[in-house]
Design a protein around this motif. Structure first.
Motif, PDB file in Angstrom:
ATOM      1  N   ALA A   1       0.828  -1.208   0.000  1.00  0.00           N
ATOM      2  CA  ALA A   1       0.000   0.000   0.000  1.00  0.00           C
ATOM      3  C   ALA A   1       0.862   1.257   0.000  1.00  0.00           C
ATOM      4  CB  ALA A   1      -0.926  -0.010   1.214  1.00  0.00           C
ATOM      5  N   VAL A   2       1.944   1.263   0.773  1.00  0.00           N
ATOM      6  CA  VAL A   2       2.859   2.414   0.786  1.00  0.00           C
ATOM      7  C   VAL A   2       3.425   2.653  -0.609  1.00  0.00           C
ATOM      8  CG1 VAL A   2       5.066   3.268   1.663  1.00  0.00           C
ATOM      9  CG2 VAL A   2       3.427   2.228   3.236  1.00  0.00           C
ATOM     10  N   ALA A   3       3.892   1.581  -1.247  1.00  0.00           N
ATOM     11  CA  ALA A   3       4.468   1.718  -2.592  1.00  0.00           C
ATOM     12  C   ALA A   3       3.414   2.167  -3.598  1.00  0.00           C
ATOM     13  CB  ALA A   3       5.095   0.388  -3.012  1.00  0.00           C
ATOM     14  N   ASP A   4       2.198   1.642  -3.500  1.00  0.00           N
ATOM     15  CA  ASP A   4       1.141   2.008  -4.449  1.00  0.00           C
ATOM     16  C   ASP A   4       0.763   3.484  -4.331  1.00  0.00           C
ATOM     17  OD1 ASP A   4       1.122  -0.532  -5.408  1.00  0.00           O
ATOM     18  OD2 ASP A   4      -0.835  -1.093  -4.566  1.00  0.00           O
ATOM     19  N   VAL A   5       0.652   3.973  -3.111  1.00  0.00           N
ATOM     20  CA  VAL A   5       0.293   5.380  -2.923  1.00  0.00           C
ATOM     21  C   VAL A   5       1.401   6.288  -3.461  1.00  0.00           C
ATOM     22  CG1 VAL A   5      -0.195   7.161  -1.198  1.00  0.00           C
ATOM     23  CG2 VAL A   5      -1.212   4.909  -0.969  1.00  0.00           C
ATOM     24  N   LEU A   6       2.661   5.913  -3.232  1.00  0.00           N
ATOM     25  CA  LEU A   6       3.765   6.706  -3.779  1.00  0.00           C
ATOM     26  C   LEU A   6       3.729   6.716  -5.304  1.00  0.00           C
ATOM     27  CD1 LEU A   6       6.773   5.774  -1.443  1.00  0.00           C
ATOM     28  CD2 LEU A   6       5.749   8.028  -1.757  1.00  0.00           C
ATOM     29  N   THR A   7       3.385   5.589  -5.885  1.00  0.00           N
ATOM     30  CA  THR A   7       3.286   5.520  -7.347  1.00  0.00           C
ATOM     31  C   THR A   7       2.173   6.417  -7.857  1.00  0.00           C
ATOM     32  OG1 THR A   7       4.108   3.234  -7.311  1.00  0.00           O
ATOM     33  CG2 THR A   7       2.956   3.959  -9.297  1.00  0.00           C
ATOM     34  N   GLU A   8       1.032   6.422  -7.139  1.00  0.00           N
ATOM     35  CA  GLU A   8      -0.090   7.266  -7.560  1.00  0.00           C
ATOM     36  C   GLU A   8       0.245   8.752  -7.428  1.00  0.00           C
ATOM     37  OE1 GLU A   8      -3.544   6.208  -5.364  1.00  0.00           O
ATOM     38  OE2 GLU A   8      -3.509   4.103  -5.973  1.00  0.00           O
ATOM     39  N   LEU A   9       0.999   9.113  -6.415  1.00  0.00           N
ATOM     40  CA  LEU A   9       1.296  10.522  -6.191  1.00  0.00           C
ATOM     41  C   LEU A   9       2.266  11.078  -7.230  1.00  0.00           C
ATOM     42  CD1 LEU A   9       1.647  10.585  -2.284  1.00  0.00           C
ATOM     43  CD2 LEU A   9      -0.253  11.431  -3.657  1.00  0.00           C
TER      44      LEU A   9
END
Length: 675
Positions: free
Chosen positions: A577-585
């Motif tokens: 989830a941390v990696a996914d949110v960083l990717t989205e941002l």
């Protein structure tokens, strides 16, 4: 003058009450006539009577010396206030009169239970006069309702439940001991002085006299002091004479005899009894007043409003032997007045159920718990509950403590009780019942325990939690409590929590935009990465428009740092989830911030290090784009990360493997272009 007459009458009644019955020269009828004459004089006076005068005359009317078989207290009082001389006094200024009556009634709590004046009992009888249904005008009814509400609140303060709960168990045993006798625990060995058989005998003097043998001196005579010492002794004799006299008059504790020590202990226990008796008498008086006020059907509405605050006090008093009997009587009267037998068929057993729940005796047999019948009392109460009809707050205040105790302390004997409890919670929330505010927090805690400890009732726990999410949740704090249940090792538990969170989108407050659902978005983001609940979590997030942002990223990183002892599956969900949110941002500055936070957490917090390491694996593999970030990551691995995992424990080896995997993913992505 009228106030003085009322005071003289009260003093006269107290003196007569203290006399033996055979020495009382006046009959009940004469005392009643005297009171009526004084009331008539006050009523026909041109000046407005003082409220304290009316209150004192009202109290005197409830004294037991004025009662007889033909004219019991309530009949005499009913005549006085409706047709007698007190009627005019109460109608003229009802607010002031009833306020003074209430204050005088509450003053009765200062009288001990052993009161010989009869006015403590008169105050308890006076509490029955607070019957809203007997008001003869709208003003008087309003005044009585207001004063009764205040009276109930002040009685709650006088219950002293916190002091009762804090009292040491040994002091409670002292309280029930006999006054003037030393209380000791049964089975305690008491050493007693015995004749000394081990004495020396002089065999050479045996038989010379009538005695069989002569007992030799056990201690040699003290040696005489040398002459030089005598002078010093005489010189200090006068100077130390006064000090010796004082020491003889007040011996130290070390010089106390066995009888002195026993007397001191008896006095200490007496002091403890006196201290406890003060607040126990006050609590018993307050419960007596509440029970007397509950005898009137017209007082039910006011008492029901107070039940949510009153029941926790009664629950504490039911746990202590100091107040158990009076608390059961009071709770039984209140249950009979506030709780409908249509909703709770065995409302008469509610005090016993509250006692058992308060003492955590639900798994005891009825005989061990001291309750009637062969069936556990909590089971009898819940079997007789009409679950599908909404209960008033006062009824739920008495039923819910039993339900929540069963769910928070489940056991093999309580499966039926827990089953009924979960169904009751679900049905009451669906029916629109309003739960007492002071029990909502306990409800969340109890359901969390039930979710983990009752796998056989998981479907019913899920139904209850779904009802909580849809109908009960009303604050962001409650949303956080509900979402925090997700962090469990059991995949089915996580599925139940996501279902409950999905029900929040149908919550009326959320739909009206009066409740912000963002406190649960981090857990929903974890759910979107869990194949078993992915679809439900994604639909809920989209319906509530919960998008990823910087705040969500910080919440996920906080999960990694604060949630210790997580299952490996949950750790991986947080990392992804941390990696996914960083990717989205798509924000390099935010990626640098996340990298700094995660490496700092790894260095400083050993408890969360394994979860943080999994986050680093994901971030190193997908979110570092700038050269400065890559260099910082390599420096952390080589200079700090691997050094912190150099131990030989399995935990250190696992961390080391994760960091090596993070380094490999970093090399795979950036090694060729940075070569």
């Amino acid at each position: 003058l009228h106030l003085v007459l009322a005071q003289v009458l009260a003093s006269w009644l107290a003196e007569l009450m203290a006399l033996p019955e055979s020495q009382r020269q006046l009959q009940n009828n004469a005392l009643r006539c005297t009171l009526v004459d004084i009331c008539s004089a006050v009523a026909h006076d041109s000046e407005t009577p003082h409220p304290e005068t009316v209150a004192l005359l009202t109290l005197a009317a409830h004294h037991q010396l004025l009662s007889s078989i033909q004219w019991p207290t309530q009949r005499f009082w009913g005549w006085l206030r409706s047709k007698g001389p007190l009627a005019m006094l109460l109608r003229s200024a009802p607010a002031a009169a009833w306020r003074a009556i209430k204050q005088l009634l509450l003053a009765g709590k200062e009288l001990p239970d052993s009161d010989t004046s009869g006015f403590r009992q008169a105050c308890l009888q006076l509490a029955r006069s607070f019957d809203v249904g007997t008001a003869e005008s709208a003003d008087e009814r309003e005044a009585m309702q207001g004063e009764l509400a205040v009276l109930v609140q002040q009685c709650m303060t006088a219950l002293r439940s916190e002091e009762v709960e804090r009292e040491d168990e040994t002091n409670v045993k002292f309280f029930f001991g006999h006054e003037g006798r030393l209380w000791m625990e049964e089975g305690t060995y008491v050493a007693q002085e015995r004749e000394d058989k081990n004495v020396k005998r002089n065999k050479f003097l045996k038989g010379l006299y009538d005695d069989d043998d002569i007992v030799a001196e056990k201690a040699p005579a003290a040696a005489q002091k040398p002459a030089a010492a005598k002078g010093k002794a005489k010189a200090g004799a006068k100077a130390g004479g006064k000090a010796k006299a004082k020491a003889t008059a007040a011996p130290s504790a070390a010089n106390m005899t066995a009888s002195d020590i026993e007397a001191a202990k008896i006095q200490e226990q007496s002091d403890i009894r006196a201290r406890i008796r003060l607040y126990v008498d006050e609590a018993n008086f307050a419960m007596g007043v509440l029970a007397a006020a509950a005898e009137s059907l017209d007082n039910a509405e006011i008492l029901e409003e107070a039940m949510a605050d009153l029941v926790p006090h009664l629950a504490l008093l039911l746990k202590s032997p100091l107040t158990l009997m009076q608390a059961r009587r009071c709770a039984r009267v209140l249950a009979g007045r506030v709780v409908s037998d249509v909703l709770v068929a065995r409302r008469d057993l509610l005090p016993d159920a509250l006692m058992v729940a308060g003492k955590a005796w639900l798994q005891r047999d009825p005989r061990q718990a001291g309750t009637p019948g062969d069936t556990p009392v909590c089971e009898l109460v819940l079997d007789g509950v009409e679950a599908k009809r909404p209960m008033p707050v006062g009824t739920l205040a008495m039923v819910l403590p039993v339900v929540l105790r069963a769910l928070s302390d489940p056991g093999p004997k309580l499966e039926r009780v827990c089953d009924r409890s979960l169904v009751l919670i679900e049905e009451q929330l669906k029916a629109g019942a309003e739960l007492p505010g002071n029990l909502v927090g306990r409800l969340f805690d109890s359901l969390k325990v039930a979710l983990l400890a009752l796998p056989g009732l998981r479907s019913k726990t899920q139904a209850a939690l779904v009802a909580v999410g849809r109908y009960l949740v009303s604050t962001e704090e409650q949303l956080t409590q509900l979402a925090s249940m997700f962090f469990a090792e059991d995949e089915q538990v996580r599925s139940v929590v996501i279902s409950a969170l999905a029900a929040v989108k149908d919550n009326e407050l959320v739909q009206d935009e009066k409740l912000d659902p963002s406190p649960m978005r981090a857990v929903l983001r974890l759910g979107t990465l869990d194949p078993s609940v992915e679809e439900v979590a994604r639909e809920t997030s989209e319906a509530l428009e919960l998008e990823g942002d910087e705040a969500l990223l910080m919440e996920l990183i906080e999960f990694a740092s604060k949630k210790s002892g997580l299952d490996e599956a949950v750790q991986n969900l947080i990392a992804k989830a941390v990696a996914d949110v960083l990717t989205e941002l798509e924000d390099e500055a935010m990626a640098s911030t996340a990298l700094d936070l995660l490496t700092q957490l790894f260095r400083e917090d050993a408890a969360s290090r394994i979860t943080v390491a999994r986050c680093l694996v994901q971030v190193f593999g997908s979110n570092l784009g700038e050269e400065e970030q890559v260099i910082k990551a390599f420096r952390f691995l080589l200079r700090q990360g691997l050094a912190l995992t150099s131990g030989g424990t399995p935990e250190a080896a696992g961390l080391r493997d994760l960091l090596l995997a993070a380094g490999i993913s970093l090399i795979d992505r950036h090694g060729e272009e940075r070569a």
